[in-house]
Design a protein around this motif. Structure first.
Motif, mmCIF file in Angstrom:
data_model
loop_
_atom_site.group_PDB
_atom_site.id
_atom_site.type_symbol
_atom_site.label_atom_id
_atom_site.label_comp_id
_atom_site.label_asym_id
_atom_site.label_seq_id
_atom_site.Cartn_x
_atom_site.Cartn_y
_atom_site.Cartn_z
ATOM 1 N N THR A 150 -28.777 28.513 -133.475
ATOM 2 C CA THR A 150 -29.417 29.612 -134.187
ATOM 3 C C THR A 150 -29.810 30.720 -133.211
ATOM 4 O O THR A 150 -30.440 31.700 -133.601
ATOM 5 C CB THR A 150 -30.687 29.125 -134.917
ATOM 6 O OG1 THR A 150 -31.540 28.480 -133.971
ATOM 7 C CG2 THR A 150 -30.334 28.152 -136.030
ATOM 8 N N GLU B 21 -21.496 38.644 -143.780
ATOM 9 C CA GLU B 21 -21.162 37.297 -143.324
ATOM 10 C C GLU B 21 -19.654 37.148 -143.506
ATOM 11 O O GLU B 21 -19.122 37.452 -144.581
ATOM 12 C CB GLU B 21 -21.899 36.252 -144.167
ATOM 13 C CG GLU B 21 -21.660 34.827 -143.672
ATOM 14 C CD GLU B 21 -22.108 33.779 -144.683
ATOM 15 O OE1 GLU B 21 -23.185 33.210 -144.502
ATOM 16 O OE2 GLU B 21 -21.350 33.544 -145.655
ATOM 17 N N ASP C 171 -25.962 34.923 -133.772
ATOM 18 C CA ASP C 171 -25.625 35.037 -135.191
ATOM 19 C C ASP C 171 -24.144 34.889 -135.464
ATOM 20 O O ASP C 171 -23.717 34.948 -136.625
ATOM 21 C CB ASP C 171 -26.086 36.402 -135.717
ATOM 22 C CG ASP C 171 -27.587 36.577 -135.570
ATOM 23 O OD1 ASP C 171 -28.291 35.563 -135.532
ATOM 24 O OD2 ASP C 171 -28.031 37.737 -135.489
ATOM 25 N N TYR C 172 -23.358 34.737 -134.406
ATOM 26 C CA TYR C 172 -21.915 34.691 -134.583
ATOM 27 C C TYR C 172 -21.297 33.762 -133.547
ATOM 28 O O TYR C 172 -21.942 33.376 -132.582
ATOM 29 C CB TYR C 172 -21.310 36.091 -134.465
ATOM 30 C CG TYR C 172 -21.705 36.779 -133.189
ATOM 31 C CD1 TYR C 172 -21.001 36.561 -132.012
ATOM 32 C CD2 TYR C 172 -22.825 37.607 -133.152
ATOM 33 C CE1 TYR C 172 -21.376 37.167 -130.844
ATOM 34 C CE2 TYR C 172 -23.211 38.218 -131.975
ATOM 35 C CZ TYR C 172 -22.484 37.988 -130.819
ATOM 36 O OH TYR C 172 -22.868 38.572 -129.654
ATOM 37 N N ASP D 182 -31.733 36.898 -145.543
ATOM 38 C CA ASP D 182 -30.589 36.440 -146.334
ATOM 39 C C ASP D 182 -31.033 36.220 -147.772
ATOM 40 O O ASP D 182 -31.379 35.115 -148.177
ATOM 41 C CB ASP D 182 -30.017 35.164 -145.724
ATOM 42 C CG ASP D 182 -29.491 35.391 -144.318
ATOM 43 O OD1 ASP D 182 -29.241 36.559 -143.958
ATOM 44 O OD2 ASP D 182 -29.343 34.404 -143.573
ATOM 45 N N TYR E 41 -19.062 35.318 -138.221
ATOM 46 C CA TYR E 41 -20.390 35.947 -138.218
ATOM 47 C C TYR E 41 -21.191 35.227 -139.298
ATOM 48 O O TYR E 41 -21.070 35.522 -140.479
ATOM 49 C CB TYR E 41 -20.295 37.452 -138.495
ATOM 50 C CG TYR E 41 -21.493 38.172 -137.937
ATOM 51 C CD1 TYR E 41 -21.370 39.035 -136.845
ATOM 52 C CD2 TYR E 41 -22.776 37.951 -138.468
ATOM 53 C CE1 TYR E 41 -22.474 39.668 -136.309
ATOM 54 C CE2 TYR E 41 -23.877 38.571 -137.926
ATOM 55 C CZ TYR E 41 -23.730 39.433 -136.860
ATOM 56 O OH TYR E 41 -24.834 40.048 -136.326
ATOM 57 N N ASP F 263 -24.702 34.355 -139.492
ATOM 58 C CA ASP F 263 -26.063 34.731 -139.926
ATOM 59 C C ASP F 263 -26.081 36.230 -140.160
ATOM 60 O O ASP F 263 -26.282 37.022 -139.247
ATOM 61 C CB ASP F 263 -27.101 34.314 -138.888
ATOM 62 C CG ASP F 263 -28.528 34.500 -139.387
ATOM 63 O OD1 ASP F 263 -28.701 35.067 -140.491
ATOM 64 O OD2 ASP F 263 -29.465 34.094 -138.680
ATOM 65 N N SER F 264 -25.868 36.595 -141.421
ATOM 66 C CA SER F 264 -25.843 38.001 -141.802
ATOM 67 C C SER F 264 -27.094 38.711 -141.302
ATOM 68 O O SER F 264 -28.195 38.151 -141.371
ATOM 69 C CB SER F 264 -25.759 38.069 -143.328
ATOM 70 O OG SER F 264 -25.663 39.384 -143.770
ATOM 71 N N ASN G 267 -26.501 29.002 -141.305
ATOM 72 C CA ASN G 267 -27.054 29.753 -140.190
ATOM 73 C C ASN G 267 -27.285 28.905 -138.946
ATOM 74 O O ASN G 267 -27.503 29.455 -137.867
ATOM 75 C CB ASN G 267 -28.375 30.416 -140.594
ATOM 76 C CG ASN G 267 -28.141 31.634 -141.471
ATOM 77 O OD1 ASN G 267 -27.001 32.028 -141.723
ATOM 78 N ND2 ASN G 267 -29.225 32.228 -141.934
#
Ligand SMILES: [Ca+2]
Ligand SMILES: [Ca+2]
Length: 149
Positions: free
Chosen positions: A142, A54, A145-146, A44, A37, A39-40, A119
């Motif tokens: 992008t 993340e 997010d994971y 950010d 994962y 992109d928290s 990311n």
């Protein structure tokens, strides 16, 4: 190609939020990278809760527990996390979170002050304590997010 029945099961699993794709590696049983994962959620800005959202997950599909002491996870820029004495039970997943926290049987923490998984694109590499390559997982998007490895 997935057979129709398998595809239906996968689709149903995906709809329920659980996606378990069969793969030769998992059929044979292995310790492998499972999910990143990267992109928290949200902006950010480096808050510890954001850093800990993340993570990279490692799964053990072998028939036995595996001690990960000395095993490492690195990103493409060679940031390294080294496991302490940690036993990953058979069928279990450990989540390696980027920020600070107290290790448990399911979560360990890199204790970083900033994000490690880019990311846009990055590569996670898992190695044994003696440096033997175990698994790698790359992403270059992008749009999500994971990454399921
Ligand atoms: Ca974010
Ligand atoms: Ca990185």
């Amino acid at each position: 190609m997935l057979r129709a029945r398998t595809l239906a099961a996968v689709t149903a699993a995906a709809a329920s939020g659980v996606l378990l794709l069969p793969s030769p590696a998992q059929a044979a049983g292995s310790v492998h990278l499972y999910k990143i994962y990267y992109d928290s959620p949200g902006s950010d800005r480096g808050a510890n809760t954001s850093l800990n959202a993340e993570y990279v997950q490692i799964r053990n599909t072998t028939g036995a527990a595996v001690n990960l002491r000395g095993w490492t996870v690195r990103d493409a820029a060679n940031h390294k996390y080294t496991f302490g004495n940690f036993t990953l039970g058979k069928g279990k997943i450990v989540t390696v979170r980027t920020g600070r926290g107290t290790n448990s049987s399911t979560n360990v923490y890199q204790n970083r002050g900033w994000y490690v998984w880019n990311n846009d694109k990055d590569t996670a590499t898992l190695r044994k304590a003696n440096g033997t390559w175990v698994d790698s997982c790359s992403y270059n998007s992008t749009r999500v997010d994971y990454k399921w490895c």
